[in-house]
Design a protein around this motif. Structure first.
Motif, short mmCIF file in Angstrom:
data_model
loop_
_atom_site.label_atom_id
_atom_site.label_comp_id
_atom_site.label_asym_id
_atom_site.label_seq_id
_atom_site.Cartn_x
_atom_site.Cartn_y
_atom_site.Cartn_z
N TRP A 192 83.85 -20.84 -37.23
CA TRP A 192 84.22 -21.03 -38.64
C TRP A 192 84.66 -22.47 -38.88
N LEU A 201 85.37 -12.34 -39.80
CA LEU A 201 85.93 -12.85 -38.55
C LEU A 201 85.99 -14.37 -38.54
N GLY A 202 87.10 -14.91 -38.10
CA GLY A 202 87.24 -16.34 -37.93
C GLY A 202 87.86 -17.08 -39.09
N LYS A 216 86.20 -17.16 -30.49
CA LYS A 216 84.90 -17.79 -30.69
C LYS A 216 84.52 -17.78 -32.18
N TYR A 217 84.99 -16.78 -32.92
CA TYR A 217 84.71 -16.71 -34.35
C TYR A 217 85.46 -17.80 -35.11
N GLN A 218 86.69 -18.05 -34.71
CA GLN A 218 87.47 -19.11 -35.35
C GLN A 218 86.88 -20.49 -35.05
#
Length: 160
Positions: free
Chosen positions: A66, A31-32, A61-63
């Protein structure tokens, strides 16, 4: 069946930019991770592609996490948004995504770039201090001192 706007945007980039090795990431596990890994002229960076109406790219939120983690360790990542409302391209540096606690993007303003995709890639490359190694750098008789050699700690001597 019509293509999603981000797919059309990706194809526009892929077909119009030459001398760049693109690796499109279709990942359902990590994710992200941004959409595309890019490498050109010895510069490697990640690119998140967005097409939208908002003032800032809509990131999960994952991006956000990252991009923040990549920035902290010195990596380069960018978010390239095709703004439908303003009809322009906007480039944000991944390091601008810094409110990881609240998981909201704090992309203050886009970087000052041209509306030409090739110029945007030239701008990204200009952000790197990287110098490509030359053939001379790998010659066994080279007398120059390479900075990364100083950091190596050899524990044994092996004849070459």
């Amino acid at each position: 069946m019509s293509k999603k706007p981000e797919t059309v945007f990706w194809e526009e980039i892929r077909y119009n930019i030459k001398n760049v090795h693109f690796q499109r990431i279709e990942n359902l596990i990590g994710l992200g991770i941004p959409d595309v890994n890019c490498c050109t002229q010895g510069c490697e960076f990640w690119l998140e592609l967005r097409v939208g109406d908002g003032r800032f790219p809509d990131l999960s939120k994952y991006q956000i996490a990252w991009h923040y983690r990549r920035y902290v360790v010195g990596g380069k990542s960018f978010i390239l948004q095709k703004s439908l409302r303003r009809g322009q391209l906007e480039l944000f540096e991944g390091g601008q995504v810094s409110d990881i606690v609240n998981a909201v993007p704090v992309l203050v303003r886009p970087l000052p770039v041209s509306q030409n995709i090739s110029s945007i890639f030239s701008f990204i490359i200009s952000r790197f201090p990287y110098k490509n190694p030359t053939h001379e750098d790998f010659s066994p008789n080279t007398q120059r001192e390479l900075p990364f050699i100083k950091k190596l700690k050899l524990t044994s001597t092996i004849p070459l």
